[in-house]
Motif scaffolding. Sequence first.
Motif, PDB file in Angstrom:
ATOM      1  N   SER A   1       0.816  -1.206   0.000  1.00 43.76           N
ATOM      2  CA  SER A   1       0.000   0.000   0.000  1.00 43.76           C
ATOM      3  C   SER A   1       0.852   1.259   0.000  1.00 43.76           C
ATOM      4  CB  SER A   1      -0.926   0.006   1.220  1.00 43.76           C
ATOM      5  OG  SER A   1      -1.891  -1.023   1.112  1.00 43.76           O
ATOM      6  N   ASP A   2       2.063   1.171   0.547  1.00 40.55           N
ATOM      7  CA  ASP A   2       2.926   2.348   0.578  1.00 40.55           C
ATOM      8  C   ASP A   2       3.361   2.739  -0.831  1.00 40.55           C
ATOM      9  OD1 ASP A   2       4.262  -0.079   0.494  1.00 40.55           O
ATOM     10  OD2 ASP A   2       5.873   0.525   1.841  1.00 40.55           O
ATOM     11  N   THR A   3       3.945   1.801  -1.573  1.00 42.03           N
ATOM     12  CA  THR A   3       4.385   2.117  -2.934  1.00 42.03           C
ATOM     13  C   THR A   3       3.200   2.417  -3.843  1.00 42.03           C
ATOM     14  OG1 THR A   3       4.434  -0.255  -3.435  1.00 42.03           O
ATOM     15  CG2 THR A   3       6.505   0.767  -2.770  1.00 42.03           C
ATOM     16  N   CYS A   4       2.143   1.614  -3.731  1.00 44.79           N
ATOM     17  CA  CYS A   4       1.011   1.770  -4.646  1.00 44.79           C
ATOM     18  C   CYS A   4       0.228   3.051  -4.384  1.00 44.79           C
ATOM     19  CB  CYS A   4       0.093   0.558  -4.546  1.00 44.79           C
ATOM     20  SG  CYS A   4       0.880  -0.996  -5.051  1.00 44.79           S
ATOM     21  N   SER A   5       0.059   3.415  -3.124  1.00 42.87           N
ATOM     22  CA  SER A   5      -0.666   4.647  -2.805  1.00 42.87           C
ATOM     23  C   SER A   5       0.139   5.870  -3.199  1.00 42.87           C
ATOM     24  CB  SER A   5      -1.005   4.690  -1.311  1.00 42.87           C
ATOM     25  OG  SER A   5      -1.879   3.640  -0.967  1.00 42.87           O
TER      26      SER A   5
ATOM     27  N   PRO B   1      -8.622   1.631  -7.073  1.00 48.98           N
ATOM     28  CA  PRO B   1      -7.927   0.971  -5.962  1.00 48.98           C
ATOM     29  C   PRO B   1      -6.417   1.148  -6.104  1.00 48.98           C
ATOM     30  CG  PRO B   1      -8.779  -0.658  -7.502  1.00 48.98           C
ATOM     31  CD  PRO B   1      -9.181   0.680  -8.031  1.00 48.98           C
ATOM     32  N   ASP B   2      -5.719   1.091  -4.993  1.00 47.77           N
ATOM     33  CA  ASP B   2      -4.264   1.222  -5.060  1.00 47.77           C
ATOM     34  C   ASP B   2      -3.612  -0.030  -5.620  1.00 47.77           C
ATOM     35  OD1 ASP B   2      -5.162  -0.128  -2.833  1.00 47.77           O
ATOM     36  OD2 ASP B   2      -3.662   0.682  -1.460  1.00 47.77           O
ATOM     37  N   HIS B   3      -4.221  -1.183  -5.367  1.00 44.48           N
ATOM     38  CA  HIS B   3      -3.681  -2.465  -5.845  1.00 44.48           C
ATOM     39  C   HIS B   3      -4.783  -3.515  -5.788  1.00 44.48           C
ATOM     40  CE1 HIS B   3      -3.741  -3.326  -1.605  1.00 44.48           C
ATOM     41  NE2 HIS B   3      -2.857  -2.392  -1.357  1.00 44.48           N
ATOM     42  N   PHE B   4      -4.562  -4.637  -6.401  1.00 48.81           N
ATOM     43  CA  PHE B   4      -5.400  -5.813  -6.186  1.00 48.81           C
ATOM     44  C   PHE B   4      -5.101  -6.359  -4.792  1.00 48.81           C
ATOM     45  CE2 PHE B   4      -6.036  -5.599 -10.623  1.00 48.81           C
ATOM     46  CZ  PHE B   4      -6.860  -6.619 -11.085  1.00 48.81           C
ATOM     47  N   THR B   5      -6.135  -6.804  -4.083  1.00 48.75           N
ATOM     48  CA  THR B   5      -5.932  -7.660  -2.920  1.00 48.75           C
ATOM     49  C   THR B   5      -6.833  -8.864  -3.114  1.00 48.75           C
ATOM     50  OG1 THR B   5      -5.578  -5.710  -1.518  1.00 48.75           O
ATOM     51  CG2 THR B   5      -5.821  -7.819  -0.418  1.00 48.75           C
ATOM     52  N   ARG B   6      -6.225 -10.021  -3.250  1.00 50.06           N
ATOM     53  CA  ARG B   6      -6.945 -11.215  -3.652  1.00 50.06           C
ATOM     54  C   ARG B   6      -7.530 -11.949  -2.453  1.00 50.06           C
ATOM     55  NH1 ARG B   6      -3.838 -14.645  -8.125  1.00 50.06           N
ATOM     56  NH2 ARG B   6      -5.898 -15.649  -8.029  1.00 50.06           N
ATOM     57  N   VAL B   7      -8.813 -12.160  -2.472  1.00 51.45           N
ATOM     58  CA  VAL B   7      -9.474 -12.913  -1.405  1.00 51.45           C
ATOM     59  C   VAL B   7      -8.921 -14.332  -1.333  1.00 51.45           C
ATOM     60  CG1 VAL B   7     -11.675 -13.927  -0.695  1.00 51.45           C
ATOM     61  CG2 VAL B   7     -11.588 -11.543  -1.439  1.00 51.45           C
ATOM     62  N   GLU B   8      -8.658 -14.923  -2.498  1.00 52.79           N
ATOM     63  CA  GLU B   8      -8.206 -16.315  -2.542  1.00 52.79           C
ATOM     64  C   GLU B   8      -6.881 -16.517  -1.820  1.00 52.79           C
ATOM     65  OE1 GLU B   8      -7.467 -19.862  -5.837  1.00 52.79           O
ATOM     66  OE2 GLU B   8      -7.687 -17.787  -6.481  1.00 52.79           O
ATOM     67  N   THR B   9      -5.945 -15.594  -2.017  1.00 52.98           N
ATOM     68  CA  THR B   9      -4.621 -15.741  -1.404  1.00 52.98           C
ATOM     69  C   THR B   9      -4.470 -14.917  -0.130  1.00 52.98           C
ATOM     70  OG1 THR B   9      -3.704 -13.898  -2.679  1.00 52.98           O
ATOM     71  CG2 THR B   9      -3.580 -16.105  -3.664  1.00 52.98           C
ATOM     72  N   ARG B  10      -5.375 -13.944   0.068  1.00 49.03           N
ATOM     73  CA  ARG B  10      -5.341 -12.995   1.190  1.00 49.03           C
ATOM     74  C   ARG B  10      -4.127 -12.075   1.088  1.00 49.03           C
ATOM     75  NH1 ARG B  10      -5.551 -16.761   6.280  1.00 49.03           N
ATOM     76  NH2 ARG B  10      -5.375 -14.746   7.339  1.00 49.03           N
ATOM     77  N   LYS B  11      -3.612 -11.889  -0.130  1.00 48.66           N
ATOM     78  CA  LYS B  11      -2.420 -11.088  -0.341  1.00 48.66           C
ATOM     79  C   LYS B  11      -2.645 -10.017  -1.416  1.00 48.66           C
ATOM     80  CE  LYS B  11       0.772 -14.961   0.532  1.00 48.66           C
ATOM     81  NZ  LYS B  11       1.936 -15.709  -0.026  1.00 48.66           N
ATOM     82  N   HIS B  12      -1.754  -9.017  -1.404  1.00 46.77           N
ATOM     83  CA  HIS B  12      -1.721  -8.029  -2.481  1.00 46.77           C
ATOM     84  C   HIS B  12      -1.219  -8.695  -3.764  1.00 46.77           C
ATOM     85  CE1 HIS B  12      -1.091  -4.603   0.681  1.00 46.77           C
ATOM     86  NE2 HIS B  12      -2.298  -5.112   0.709  1.00 46.77           N
ATOM     87  N   ASP B  13      -1.555  -8.066  -4.896  1.00 46.03           N
ATOM     88  CA  ASP B  13      -1.148  -8.597  -6.191  1.00 46.03           C
ATOM     89  C   ASP B  13      -0.820  -7.411  -7.104  1.00 46.03           C
ATOM     90  OD1 ASP B  13      -1.649 -11.351  -8.032  1.00 46.03           O
ATOM     91  OD2 ASP B  13      -1.778  -9.450  -9.111  1.00 46.03           O
TER      92      ASP B  13
END
Length: 402
Positions: A56-60, A341-353
């Motif tokens: 979120s830091d880099t993407c925002s 959105p600043d980035h994808f956050t995937r429900v499946e992996t619970r991680k940013h993408d």
Amino acid sequence: MRYVIIIPDGGADYPLDDLDGKTALEAASIPNTDKLAATGRLGTAVTTPKGMPCGSDTCSMCLLGYDPARYHTGRAPLEAAALGIELAPTDWIFRVNLVTVIDGLMQDHSGGAIRSDEGRQLLETIEQAADFPGATFHPGVSYRNILVDRSGERDWSRLITTPPHDIPGEPISRHLPSGAPDADLLVSMIETSEQRFAEHDVNLTRREMGETPATHVWPWGQGIKPDMPAFSEVYGRRGAMITAVDLLAGIASLIGWERLDVPGQTSYHDTDYAAAGKHAIKAIDDYDLVCVHIEAPDEASHAGDAATKVAALEAIDRHVVGPIHEALVQRGEDWRILIMPDHFTRVETRKHDPTPVPFLIAGHKMNGVVERVYTEAAANEADLKIAHGHELMEFFLDSGVR
């Protein structure tokens, strides 16, 4: 001309079985956003620069018009700015999460969404117990805290740390701080927190109430204070930020924006969406640009909760997008809205993408040729592709205007 940016943090995703093969954006009922998409322009933007982590830091920073490759020095310094912490050029700043580790596995990056008053008590305990000369601790909101190494004697430039939300379900032993001569200070602090938090009154109470305990501290995101030019100098506009997250508030502070105090703002789906929308409308008269950041879709994704992610996107549409659009139209002045959105956050992996994110720009001289809805697929089909995400801000503010 008045500008509004709405950031549904982590709102983009991939299709999910729980949503019958749809993404959360596709499954959500967002008529106000789709109304803007029908007349505006869609596209995608790369907000994770090559070779940098998708955080979120880099993407925002990228979304708000600043090149992370030039200005990013770490996540923690951005959050320290939001807390008003005075920093010297030699200070190193760390983000310190309160997390939940069970059987050696990272279970929750938020310590069970711990409350701020509880987090403060745990942080005071580790500050007293940790053997870390020169360190000062600063409590933040909920699980988010800051540590500043003011010794001026340690070089953390080679330190390797891992965001806890990047390792759900993984052994923490594989991700302990490493790579720097003094990394053992941080490892010792993590181990000490495990001992001191186990029978702490805060966690005893949380267990009695059926809540998840915060079992460890987790340092990461280290860096030194960045030097960022004011937004007004770069883009010629005055801005304001509505957010519940210190990271976004910190970036706003560093670029000369004011953080607007809006009651009821949290990082989760219990946030007061309507209050964010109402305060943004009030602020339009006082600023050239108002940014509304909503964290709830991101937290729902990290929790693997597709239903709440959909509900958060619907609430943003109903209480933020719709009222703001209506207010801008009623003003009778030229306007533009950017939803992104600043980035994808995937429900499946619970991680940013790091997949390029979908954006929508509507308003003055932003008429699309093809009528679309706001989804990842529709944005990918559009011909507007921004390879360097920080360049989108100039397009949003000035294309067709100057």
